[in-house]
Write an enzyme that holds these catalytic residues in place. Structure first.
Site, mmCIF file in Angstrom:
data_model
loop_
_atom_site.group_PDB
_atom_site.id
_atom_site.type_symbol
_atom_site.label_atom_id
_atom_site.label_comp_id
_atom_site.label_asym_id
_atom_site.label_seq_id
_atom_site.Cartn_x
_atom_site.Cartn_y
_atom_site.Cartn_z
ATOM 1 N N SER A 30 0.823 -1.206 0.000
ATOM 2 C CA SER A 30 0.000 0.000 0.000
ATOM 3 C C SER A 30 0.860 1.260 0.000
ATOM 4 O O SER A 30 1.886 1.328 0.674
ATOM 5 C CB SER A 30 -0.899 -0.001 1.235
ATOM 6 N N CYS A 139 -0.548 4.092 10.285
ATOM 7 C CA CYS A 139 0.074 5.181 9.536
ATOM 8 C C CYS A 139 0.660 6.206 10.497
ATOM 9 O O CYS A 139 -0.038 6.740 11.350
ATOM 10 C CB CYS A 139 -0.935 5.880 8.622
ATOM 11 N N LYS A 174 -2.852 -4.255 9.497
ATOM 12 C CA LYS A 174 -1.481 -3.805 9.199
ATOM 13 C C LYS A 174 -0.905 -3.136 10.444
ATOM 14 O O LYS A 174 -1.431 -2.135 10.930
ATOM 15 C CB LYS A 174 -1.464 -2.844 8.013
ATOM 16 N N THR A 202 5.868 1.678 8.339
ATOM 17 C CA THR A 202 7.139 2.413 8.453
ATOM 18 C C THR A 202 7.471 2.759 9.905
ATOM 19 O O THR A 202 6.598 2.816 10.771
ATOM 20 C CB THR A 202 7.063 3.719 7.659
ATOM 21 N N GLY A 274 7.447 -2.732 -1.230
ATOM 22 C CA GLY A 274 7.034 -1.331 -1.194
ATOM 23 C C GLY A 274 8.014 -0.413 -1.884
ATOM 24 O O GLY A 274 7.950 -0.196 -3.103
#
Lengths: 312, 265
Positions: A30, A139, A174, A202, A274
């Site tokens: 994603s 995120c 996720k 991340t 990614g």
């Protein structure tokens, strides 16, 4: 064609992520693959195990002010801020293409509130051609939502549970690495009804322009990705794979088939690629081919023989 | 657009820190339009990791050659400047939305700051051949004034300004533009302006063009990851008719050339 003739020598790359069957274990991650169409000109998308879309929110989001990316040692920081077209435009304008790609479509879902996750998931449930939802509770680049939902096991479980109640679609949670006990979060979302977990999103990072005395990113901090984070990702995938019964999808700095194999040895049933898509847009296909070559060289019939085969 | 292996045919240092690179790539040469760019992978390894975008400076379609003019500004361009002839480079391109050239109007005004001359040159060579064109080139010093001879020999009228007065007028390129626009107004000739250079310069150019009601296209630069429109990393703020009155567009896809009026500086 030749694939039929040489079928005996072609290793089986197919895998299952819970109820989802994939032709191979390589997914585009994603946020690095847009809505799929962006890569159509450079590759045959049907060769992918699947595409995980850009995160989708209820309303369109413009994203964070630039600069949004900066390169760091063997990696990059991004602060895109979940820019996306919103669920209505996604279903109307992006899904027709994705549905025609000949690969599994996994839609990444994000929200500012529990209600937003639920509403986006509910609307996507009515849309044909979606194989699974990846619930983005990780995120790092938005002030509300995202990471805040994924850093606490109770809150993470509550989000997954609430989404579980409104959709029959398989759910992949996720996970963020920006926690002390990622296995605890994974166990919590498993109990709440997640069909799989994907990790790692991340790592929160920062870069500073010392000459100007300013942060390099408009969002000040960002999410670190690329080869720099691979060792962290591997350790977390390995830890989580031992802590849960549901399938683990591994990602974090995978650049080639060798990297993908490492994640699968550590227990990942599939991988997401990614940042590598930015360096070489055909990375995913190279990795599929590399996995096939490796299996053939080792005389293995199925990629499943590798999953979790790490000897410690 | 192609994803291809190119070969370095030659590379030369023009002035300190500025290099001209010539690549063999028939596919890119054939397709490229002025204002578009190529996305080059400098090294196979992981540091530097990302590709680097470069404006296409010049193409030779018959010979299948693509030229890039670049300034050494960091690790990626430094490594590129040391690449020997014969080395292979991964190139994605041509990418992006180039200049829109209209056949109408009273001539073409090219405005370039420093290395911003690079895409302007392709525009001159490719589309303006035989048409009245004027180039305004600015830089800090004489060393930063590039391509003026080539432009002149192509029939383009060239005016030069340097901050230190070491070449052409002492001053900035927007002074030259102001004079040109003023003269154009008196002659009732409305030119179209194509500009490329540092952001501060482009903002001044855009403001001048607005004041004189002259159409202007600017070529923007940005840090970039994929170059394909997927990562949304190269966002630029542009006006929008819907609330909140702005949106972000991608330098790699909607750009790198934008109508100056659209950009929020």
């Amino acid at each position: 064609m030749s694939t039929v003739l040489s079928k005996k020598n072609v290793p089986d790359l197919s895998i299952e992520i819970g109820p989802i069957h994939l032709k191979n274990p390589v997914l585009a991650a994603s946020g690095t693959f847009g809505y799929g169409q962006e890569f159509e000109a450079v590759m045959d998308l049907s060769r992918l195990g699947g595409i995980v879309t850009k995160a989708i929110t209820l309303e369109p989001r413009l994203g964070n002010p630039p600069p949004r990316i900066v390169e760091t040692a063997s990696g990059m920081l991004n602060s895109i801020g979940l820019a996306n077209v919103g669920v209505a435009a996604f279903v109307r304008d992006k899904m027709p293409f994705l549905r025609s790609c000949g690969t599994a479509v996994i839609v990444n879902v994000a929200g500012r509130s529990m209600e937003e996750y639920v509403e986006v998931a509910r609307r996507l449930s009515d849309c044909p051609g979606i194989h699974a939802l990846e619930i983005n509770i990780s995120c790092p680049n938005v002030q509300e939502g995202g990471l805040a939902f994924g850093a606490d096991p109770k809150v993470a479980a509550a989000v997954i549970g609430a989404v579980r109640d409104v959709t029959q679609l398989p759910l992949i949670a996720k996970l963020t690495p920006n926690v002390t006990d990622i296995a605890g979060i994974a166990a919590a979302v498993q109990e709440a009804g997640a069909d799989a977990v994907s990790l790692i999103n991340t790592l929160v990072g920062m870069a500073i322009d010392a000459t100007r005395g300013r942060p390099e990113l408009g969002g000040v901090t960002g999410g670190l990705s690329g080869p720099a984070i691979k060792p962290v990702a591997l350790a977390m995938v390995w830890k989580v794979a031992q802590a849960v019964r549901i399938p683990v999808i591994g990602m974090g700095g995978i650049m080639n088939a060798g990297d993908a194999l490492e994640f699968m040895l550590a227990g990942a049933v599939a991988v997401q690629v990614g940042t590598a898509n930015f360096v070489d847009p055909t990375s995913t296909i190279r990795i599929v081919e590399g996995l096939e070559d490796t299996l053939r060289e080792r005389g293995m019939g199925s990629v499943k023989e590798i999953i979790g085969a790490l000897e410690v | 657009m192609t994803d291809t292996k190119t070969t370095i045919l030659h590379q030369e240092r023009i002035v300190p820190q500025i290099f001209r690179l010539c690549l063999s790539s028939p596919g890119i040469a054939q397709e490229a339009r002025p204002g578009q760019f190529v996305h080059l992978r400098i090294r196979e390894g992981t540091d530097p990791l990302l590709r680097r975008p470069f404006s296409i400076h010049r193409v030779d379609r018959e010979r299948g050659e693509v030229q890039v003019l670049y300034q050494v500004v960091g690790q990626g361009t430094r490594l590129l400047s040391r690449k020997p002839v014969g080395e292979r480079l991964d190139a994605l391109g041509p990418l992006g939305h180039g200049f829109e050239v209209s056949e109408e109007g009273g001539g073409v005004l090219l405005v370039a700051g420093g290395i911003g001359i690079a895409p302007r040159f392709f525009l001159c060579e490719d589309w303006l051949r035989g048409r009245a064109g004027t180039a305004l080139i600015g830089a800090r010093t004489r060393d930063g004034i590039l391509c003026h001879d080539l432009l002149r020999s192509g029939g383009v009228t060239v005016h030069i300004a340097t901050d230190d007065g070491s070449f052409g007028d002492r001053g900035v390129v927007t002074d030259l533009l102001n004079a040109q626009l003023e003269a154009g107004r008196e002659a009732s000739a409305s030119p179209i302006v194509y500009a490329c250079g540092p952001v501060a310069m482009l903002a001044s150019v855009a403001a001048l063009c607005r004041a004189y009601e002259v159409p202007c296209q600017v070529s923007l630069e940005s840090r970039m990851a994929c170059g394909l429109g997927a990562c949304l990393g190269c966002a630029v703020k542009v006006r929008s008719s819907v609330p909140p009155g702005y949106e972000y567009q991608r330098v790699c896809t909607e750009g790198p050339v934008f109508e100056a009026e659209e950009v929020i500086w």
